[in-house]
Design an enzyme around this catalytic site. Structure first.
Site, mmCIF file in Angstrom:
data_model
loop_
_atom_site.group_PDB
_atom_site.id
_atom_site.type_symbol
_atom_site.label_atom_id
_atom_site.label_comp_id
_atom_site.label_asym_id
_atom_site.label_seq_id
_atom_site.Cartn_x
_atom_site.Cartn_y
_atom_site.Cartn_z
ATOM 1 N N LYS A 1 0.824 -1.210 0.000
ATOM 2 C CA LYS A 1 0.000 0.000 0.000
ATOM 3 C C LYS A 1 0.857 1.259 0.000
ATOM 4 C CE LYS A 1 -4.179 1.677 2.292
ATOM 5 N NZ LYS A 1 -5.165 1.362 3.343
ATOM 6 N N GLU B 1 9.046 -6.061 5.040
ATOM 7 C CA GLU B 1 9.179 -7.411 4.503
ATOM 8 C C GLU B 1 9.015 -7.413 2.976
ATOM 9 O OE1 GLU B 1 6.975 -7.822 8.526
ATOM 10 O OE2 GLU B 1 7.041 -6.422 6.844
ATOM 11 N N GLY C 1 -6.162 -3.330 4.165
ATOM 12 C CA GLY C 1 -5.378 -4.427 3.619
ATOM 13 C C GLY C 1 -6.125 -5.742 3.544
ATOM 14 N N ARG C 2 -6.814 -6.117 4.629
ATOM 15 C CA ARG C 2 -7.489 -7.412 4.656
ATOM 16 C C ARG C 2 -8.779 -7.411 3.835
ATOM 17 N NH1 ARG C 2 -7.069 -4.834 9.282
ATOM 18 N NH2 ARG C 2 -8.871 -4.213 10.556
ATOM 19 N N GLU D 1 -7.533 -9.711 13.020
ATOM 20 C CA GLU D 1 -6.982 -8.365 12.875
ATOM 21 C C GLU D 1 -8.081 -7.317 12.995
ATOM 22 O OE1 GLU D 1 -3.297 -7.675 10.369
ATOM 23 O OE2 GLU D 1 -4.785 -6.583 9.177
ATOM 24 N N HIS E 1 -8.338 -36.654 11.208
ATOM 25 C CA HIS E 1 -7.305 -37.562 11.699
ATOM 26 C C HIS E 1 -6.242 -36.816 12.494
ATOM 27 C CE1 HIS E 1 -8.776 -41.106 9.489
ATOM 28 N NE2 HIS E 1 -9.211 -40.198 8.636
ATOM 29 N N LYS F 1 5.719 -3.617 13.746
ATOM 30 C CA LYS F 1 6.499 -3.057 12.636
ATOM 31 C C LYS F 1 7.464 -1.989 13.140
ATOM 32 C CE LYS F 1 3.068 -3.627 8.929
ATOM 33 N NZ LYS F 1 2.223 -2.882 7.962
#
Length: 535
Positions: free
Chosen positions: A206, A212, A268-269, A354, A385, A496
């Site tokens: 953004k 990262e 963002g999400r 978030e 399982h 961050k």
């Protein structure tokens, strides 16, 4: 002033929790043969069965009253109209505008944002068509065959999940890769077998400042230049960006016309509906990307227009509130019985945790009730399982969402039949249990474990869009009832900021860090050196 835990509806639900604590879901069915019909909903090709829940008619009625007395209706209207509901960041929340297909204006600060959204879609269409049709070529004239998306969080999870879910629609000559982890082994593994002359990178960030993503993008840039022998002037054929920061993207080496913009009001999400969805359009084609938007828009209209008692997102949200606030549930399991949806739990993890992982209300006051649950899960037959043992016989109370698509691949119909019957068996077993001769022993499963079942007629772009929007609105409803801001993430920002500070201060001791952090910093510095390379 809205005081949730002191409200009449809240107090009534607390009493009902005590009164119905020993009720069994199976008994609700015995008393009311019409329960399945009353507690199921269909919207288009999505079907929701919520009848296998620890919810009596009185509880459901009180939950709906709780929603009516909450800010839900007001905030829902504000969200769709472009009002500033993300109050801590002073932004509107308009992911719904990104997929609007009705032609309505959405005004922010006196300006209709829809023309900009339409222009962004046209640019997305033009570029994705060029790449898919082989018109956009690498610097040596070879067609693009590998697309690598570099992003993290919402810039990775949404596009990654959708591309993998809709792999059946993927362009036959394109392969898609996603780099998010800052661990160098991730990017090394992805790039190992790629040809730089036929690889296109999408740098999705953004602000074009995410640590990262920039680290991975710069490593990809070095790899491209070193492996190909190309010059900086050739980067424009192999790197594009999705960002609000055009200047920073151009400084990186990306051509201005290859920067796909979006806006500060895109969280963002919630961003896969925007230009962040470029990998999706490249993967499944622009027209299928539009179908994804259309499915979400159909759910948006349903959420806005359906009465609360027949509203899918509202129903799911209120049942979740019942479990979290009155029956002590701390987690929510999402179990897709569809391998294509194997990344959906991770996507919903970010969306929910978030958004509603908050301990203060929208005015900044501490809350005295639980908010967002821990969301987790994986594909169903594998889970059976592994962790299903705890869900059946453990001491934890874990509500479950089962999700499946009904259409089978013609070549694997037998597999699909087994998949669906296993899901039905599990939902039945969680509800009814198995107590031998009425005695509780090591082999007994007590049952009375609740679940929802969501069925898609088929896993198509339209239906997936509706499913994602369903969960988005569910999270929104819970945030509105809890009176929290579901659209900021200050906890993420803290991590961050501290990572940046520690990387700058690795050379020196500072009283601002505790003894543990200082000791660990010294070990890292000694092993790697201050430059980030081996000492």
């Amino acid at each position: 002033m809205y005081d949730l835990s002191s409200s009449v509806s809240w107090k009534k639900l607390e009493r009902l929790a005590d009164e119905t604590r020993d009720d069994r879901i199976a008994d609700y069915f015995a008393k009311d043969p019409e329960r399945f019909g009353k507690m199921s909903l269909r919207l288009g090709e999505l079907f929701l069965d919520y009848s296998k829940n620890n919810v009596s008619e009185a509880v459901m009625e009180s939950l709906l009253q709780l929603a009516e007395h909450s800010p839900l209706r007001q905030r829902r209207a504000q969200m769709f109209s472009g009002d500033i509901i993300n109050v801590t960041e002073k932004r509107p929340v308009l992911h719904t505008a990104l997929r609007s297909r009705g032609g309505e204006s959405v005004v922010v600060n006196g300006q209709d944002v829809m023309p900009d959204i339409q222009a962004g879609l046209k640019k997305l269409e033009a570029f994705s068509d060029k790449v898919r049709e082989g018109e956009w070529r690498g610097y040596t004239g070879k067609r693009i065959r590998n697309v690598v998306n570099i992003g993290i969080g919402g810039s990775d999870l949404g596009p990654n999940m959708v591309c993998r879910a809709l792999l059946h629609y993927k362009h036959s000559e394109l392969s898609f890769h996603f780099i998010s982890n800052v661990d160098g082994q991730h990017i090394k593994k992805v790039l190992k077998n790629l040809d730089p002359e036929t690889t296109l990178f999408i740098v999705s960030t953004k602000t074009f400042s995410t640590q990262e993503t920039l680290l991975n993008a710069n490593s990809a840039k070095r790899w491209f230049l070193d492996k190909s022998g190309a010059s900086d002037s050739d980067l424009g054929q192999h790197f594009v960006a999705v960002s609000t920061n055009k200047a920073a993207a151009m400084k990186f080496g990306i051509n201005e016309d290859a920067i796909f913009e979006f806006w500060a009001w895109v969280g963002g999400r919630y961003s896969l509906w925007s230009s962040i969805g470029l990998p999706i359009a490249l993967c499944i084609g622009y027209q299928q990307f539009v179908e994804l938007l259309e499915g979400a828009y159909e759910m948006d209209r349903h959420f806005m227009e359906a009465p609360l008692e027949a509203n899918m997102p509202v129903i799911l949200a209120l049942i979740g509130i019942w479990y979290i606030n009155f029956l002590g549930a701390e987690t929510q399991a999402v179990i897709p019985y569809d391998q294509a949806l194997h990344q959906l739990p991770a996507f919903l993890q970010q969306l929910d945790m978030e958004s509603n992982g908050k301990s203060v209300d929208i005015e900044g006051n501490p809350v005295d009730y639980a908010t967002g649950p821990i969301v987790w899960g994986q594909t169903g037959s594998n889970g059976q399982h592994a962790f299903f043992q705890l869900l059946h016989q453990g001491t934890r109370f874990v509500p479950i969402d089962f999700i499946a698509s009904l259409r089978a691949d013609e070549e694997t119909e037998e597999h699909h039949f087994a998949l669906l019957t296993n899901m039905l068996a599990q939902a039945n077993a969680f509800m009814n249990g198995d107590v031998t001769d009425g005695r509780q022993d090591y082999a007994s499963c007590p049952g009375n474990r609740p679940s929802n079942v969501l069925l898609l007629d088929q896993l198509s772009p339209r239906n997936l869009g509706a499913l994602i929007a369903l969960y988005e609105h569910k999270v929104f409803v819970q945030g509105a009832v809890w009176n929290i801001n579901s659209f900021d993430q200050w906890g993420v920002q803290l991590g961050k900021r501290l990572a940046t500070e520690i990387s700058r201060n690795i050379e020196r001791k500072s009283a601002e860090y505790d003894a543990s952090t200082q000791g660990l910093m010294a070990i890292v510095k000694d092993r790697l050196g201050s430059t980030g390379g081996p000492a």
